[in-house]
Motif scaffolding. Structure first.
Motif, PDB file in Angstrom:
ATOM      1  N   ALA B  46      -4.490   2.562 -12.736  1.00 48.60           N
ATOM      2  CA  ALA B  46      -4.407   3.341 -13.985  1.00 48.60           C
ATOM      3  C   ALA B  46      -3.453   4.689 -14.232  1.00 48.60           C
ATOM      4  O   ALA B  46      -3.396   5.286 -13.461  1.00 48.60           O
ATOM      5  CB  ALA B  46      -6.078   3.592 -14.194  1.00 48.60           C
ATOM      6  N   ALA B  51      -9.491   5.962 -15.310  1.00 49.58           N
ATOM      7  CA  ALA B  51      -9.870   4.820 -13.933  1.00 49.58           C
ATOM      8  C   ALA B  51     -10.853   4.291 -14.845  1.00 49.58           C
ATOM      9  O   ALA B  51     -11.407   3.175 -14.629  1.00 49.58           O
ATOM     10  CB  ALA B  51      -9.652   5.721 -13.067  1.00 49.58           C
ATOM     11  N   LEU B  54     -10.487   1.805 -17.693  1.00 46.73           N
ATOM     12  CA  LEU B  54     -10.578   0.148 -16.673  1.00 46.73           C
ATOM     13  C   LEU B  54     -11.584  -0.025 -15.699  1.00 46.73           C
ATOM     14  O   LEU B  54     -12.154  -1.926 -15.973  1.00 46.73           O
ATOM     15  CB  LEU B  54      -9.471   0.910 -15.559  1.00 46.73           C
ATOM     16  CG  LEU B  54      -9.243  -0.549 -14.864  1.00 46.73           C
ATOM     17  CD1 LEU B  54      -8.216  -1.882 -15.416  1.00 46.73           C
ATOM     18  CD2 LEU B  54      -7.839  -0.289 -13.484  1.00 46.73           C
ATOM     19  N   ASP B  86      -6.663   6.074  -8.028  1.00 44.52           N
ATOM     20  CA  ASP B  86      -5.896   5.466  -9.265  1.00 44.52           C
ATOM     21  C   ASP B  86      -5.954   3.694  -9.708  1.00 44.52           C
ATOM     22  O   ASP B  86      -4.813   3.285 -10.416  1.00 44.52           O
ATOM     23  CB  ASP B  86      -5.291   6.163 -10.469  1.00 44.52           C
ATOM     24  CG  ASP B  86      -5.896   7.523 -10.635  1.00 44.52           C
ATOM     25  OD1 ASP B  86      -7.823   7.545 -10.986  1.00 44.52           O
ATOM     26  OD2 ASP B  86      -5.472   8.424 -11.317  1.00 44.52           O
ATOM     27  N   ALA B 109      -4.866  -0.798 -17.461  1.00 44.53           N
ATOM     28  CA  ALA B 109      -3.524   0.009 -16.339  1.00 44.53           C
ATOM     29  C   ALA B 109      -2.491  -1.605 -16.143  1.00 44.53           C
ATOM     30  O   ALA B 109      -2.335  -2.097 -16.818  1.00 44.53           O
ATOM     31  CB  ALA B 109      -4.981  -0.253 -15.299  1.00 44.53           C
TER      32      ALA B 109
END
Ligand SMILES: [Zn+2]
Lengths: 91, 205
Positions: B46, B51, B54, B86, B109
């Motif tokens: 990410a 993050a 995602l 991440d 991502a």
């Protein structure tokens, strides 16, 4: 020597690669003077004591770290992710 | 026009390296290595600050949130495994439907299919920790490395990622994953290290 990675926990130093002093900042732009570039590329302090330095956790989380280490004793005072530093700050 | 025949066949990462059987000390089975095959695997990375979105996308699709600490989170046929800040590995028990899932997650991502890029096996048996202690530089004592924890580290200078699953009838259960190109070297370390305990190698059910 062990370094406590903020992401991975305490790890043997062989998991890391040393780069050097963490604080020198590359002079900005083509207008930087020769003296400033020489200072940045070649001239380093060599402190007997606390030193802020860059280590790369290549065998772990692949993150650059700023380690504050006593060059006399190898005692580590702090470890932080380099990206947590404000970009361009001399800290 | 003549049809073009191909002799390419999918090949396990362990093909030609490890096969079912036993080796090492006679009459003992200190460790059991189960060769894992056929799973789907992808890296999810990410961008800074992305993050959460995602993780929501993964949770909406699979019912599991991405772990923020070095842990593996399992739900049904999928595992989300922390692999760095991440960064995660997403594993599917089977590859059916894996590509459409990755296509969906690519909106959130950088997604890279690594299904054929890693070799993995499950390790269990009463001597599992004794064996791992010969190569892993981490404290894997249950008080230091609990069920569901994962670590990216190295064994015999080879990069590995390992994690601990729920204990089985013979005690601790770990899974270990290495780059496919390193599987032969890793297996060389493993067979040398495991021989004194007696090792049974099994295919996945
Ligand atoms: Zn790390």
């Amino acid at each position: 020597m062990r370094i406590t990675c903020p992401h991975c926990g305490a790890r043997d130093a062989q998991e890391f690669t040393y780069l050097g002093a963490a604080d020198p900042q590359r002079p900005d732009g083509m207008a930087a003077t020769e003296a400033a570039m020489t200072e940045y590329v070649y001239l380093r302090d060599n402190p007997a004591g606390s030193h802020r330095e860059l280590w790369y956790h290549g065998a772990g989380c692949h993150v650059w770290l700023v380690v504050t280490r006593d060059t006399h004793t190898h005692a580590i005072a702090s470890v932080e992710a380099a990206r947590a530093r404000k970009a361009g700050a001399a800290a | 026009m003549a049809e073009i025949a191909t002799s390419w066949r999918p090949r396990s990462a362990w093909a030609g390296i490890a096969q079912p059987g036993s080796f090492g000390a006679k009459g003992k089975t200190g460790v059991v290595a189960t060769l894992l095959d056929g799973f789907g695997l992808a890296t999810l990375i990410a961008e800074p600050g992305a993050a959460t979105s995602l993780s929501r996308a993964v949770e909406g699709r699979l019912g599991i949130a991405l772990p923020e600490m070095p842990r593996i989170v399992s739900g049904g046929a999928h595992d989300a495994i922390w692999a760095g800040p991440d960064q995660w590995l997403l594993r599917a028990a089977l590859r059916d439907g894996f590509q459409p899932l990755l296509d969906e997650l690519a909106a959130h991502a950088a997604v890279s299919d690594q299904s054929d890029a890693r070799a993995a096996f499950r390790l269990q048996g009463p001597r599992t920790r004794d064996l791992l202690a010969k190569g892993v530089m981490l404290d894997l004592h249950p008080s230091a490395f609990g069920v569901g924890e994962t670590a990216v580290t190295s064994v015999a200078y080879l990069g590995v990622q390992l994690w601990r699953l729920a204990d089985g009838p013979d005690g601790p259960v770990f899974e270990i994953m290495v780059a496919r190109s390193m599987a032969g070297s890793f297996w060389s370390w493993f067979t040398a290290a495991a021989a004194e305990f007696g090792c049974r190698v099994a295919d996945q059910d």
